[in-house]
Design an enzyme around this catalytic site. Structure first.
Site, PDB file in Angstrom:
ATOM      1  N   ASP A  34     -50.539  53.028 104.631  1.00  0.00           N
ATOM      2  CA  ASP A  34     -49.001  52.688 104.832  1.00  0.00           C
ATOM      3  C   ASP A  34     -48.483  52.463 103.358  1.00  0.00           C
ATOM      4  OD1 ASP A  34     -47.868  49.826 106.655  1.00  0.00           O
ATOM      5  OD2 ASP A  34     -46.925  51.544 106.134  1.00  0.00           O
ATOM      6  N   TYR A 121     -58.108  47.821 109.562  1.00  0.00           N
ATOM      7  CA  TYR A 121     -58.044  47.207 111.013  1.00  0.00           C
ATOM      8  C   TYR A 121     -59.727  47.538 111.544  1.00  0.00           C
ATOM      9  CZ  TYR A 121     -53.122  46.444 111.510  1.00  0.00           C
ATOM     10  OH  TYR A 121     -52.028  45.819 111.447  1.00  0.00           O
TER      11      TYR A 121
END
Ligand code: APR
Length: 334
Positions: A34, A121
């Site tokens: 990201d 994650y």
């Protein structure tokens, strides 16, 4: 069907029509891929994302690529791994499906994915890769308009996993979780109906599947009867299963099945190689099995593998049904 490529590299350098960003729900940037995408695209990206009002986990939203070589960025929010009991697998699959749907709606032909959710994650990489490949492959079958999918692996481990799962290998995974047992039980139902109904009839197949291959029965065999079950994945798809039990210097091959479309493809040989390896590792000097007398195709296949027929074995399997089999044995050269 569109082409799947697996590369090792930095997704911000790719000039596919779109690259997918493993974003968070705010869509306002973060670390990992990201961060890399926002840095490479420039500050216009975060401004464009600011107009999107965030994104739900499993969802996807699209913006221009700005300074990136890719024309578009599809921002998809993967699930945080919490042990697998919070629909993480379905949510991860949804990331791939929603991203591909956005590509279709925007007439894009090529799209590159990072290994969503496998970084910050914490999604287990092997599981995530299996979901990604299976979901994308299934989508491509129904959407030939997508011509090219690139799985861009940043780290070596993901690169190896994707290549292995995408290769023409059997990937044999020991069944441990409830999900694994469910996969096996589902495979059993498909395989036994397609293979045994012509041999022993639907009624007996239904009885045997519900009695010996239900989730509970398989779990009981693993937990209390020292059976080991393995799922055979081929091209990331559950394609068969093996069940073995170690009895002293014998390895009993209780189950060894492939789904119909994978039979006669040489995968049986790979499965047998694995079984032989397990037998040797356990110090067994022979592998035994029982096969229904009328199951001529399997008998021939086992004889081709070197199994010898040791004669009839008949056993009552309850509810008035009788197992009328041959016992076969393969001596293992040391
Ligand atoms: N190109 C391709 N892949 C990359 C790059 C890159 N430049 N940088 C990192 N990756 C890989 C990681 O190695 C990992 O395999 O992307 C994969 C996903 O890891 P993360 O970026 O950590 O994404 P994820 O696990 O989905 O966690 C998302 O992290 O960056 C934050 O804002 C993001 O909160 C969100 C969370």
């Amino acid at each position: 069907m569109g082409k799947i490529e697996i590369i090792r590299g930095d997704i911000t350098k790719l000039s596919t029509d779109a690259i997918v960003n493993a974003a968070n729900r705010s869509l306002l940037g973060g670390g990992g891929v990201d961060g890399a995408i926002h840095r490479a695209a420039g500050s216009e990206l975060v401004r464009a994302c600011g107009l999107l009002n965030g994104c739900n986990t499993g969802g996807a939203k699209i913006t221009p690529g700005f300074k990136l070589p890719a024309r578009y960025v599809i921002h998809s929010v993967g699930p945080v791994w919490q042990g697998g009991m919070y629909h993480e697998k379905e949510l991860l699959a949804s990331c791939y499906i929603q991203s591909l749907r956005l590509a279709i709606v925007n007439n894009l032909r090529s799209i590159a994915f990072p290994n969503i959710s496998t970084g910050i994650y914490g999604f287990p990489k092997h599981e995530a890769a299996t979901i990604a490949l299976e979901t994308v492959r299934d989508f491509l079958v129904h959407h030939p308009e997508i011509e090219r999918i690139v799985f861009c692996c940043f780290d070596e481990e993901n690169f190896e996993i994707y290549n292995y799962l995408n290769s023409d290998h059997l990937v044999i995974v020991k069944a441990q979780s409830q999900d694994d047992i469910l996969i096996i039980s589902d495979l059993a139902s498909v395989i036994w109906n397609e293979h045994y109904v012509p041999i022993i009839g639907k009624e007996q197949v239904d009885y045997m599947v519900s009695t010996f291959q239900s989730r509970e029965a398989i779990a009981n065999q693993i937990q209390n009867e020292n059976y080991w079950y393995y799922i055979l994945y081929h091209l990331a798809m559950p394609s068969g299963y093996i069940a073995i039990k170690h009895n002293g210097n014998e390895l009993f091959l209780s189950k060894f099945y492939l789904i119909k479309q994978k039979r006669g493809t040489g995968l049986g040989k790979e499965g047998l190689k694995f079984i032989l390896g397990r037998a040797r590792a356990l110090g067994a000097t022979s592998i035994t099995l029982t096969v229904n007398k009328n199951n001529s195709s399997s008998i021939k296949a086992y004889e081709k593998m070197g199994f010898k027929n040791e004669g009839a074995v008949i056993a009552d399997i309850g509810s008035g049904y009788v197992m009328d089999d041959y016992r076969m044995r393969l001596e293992i050269e040391s």
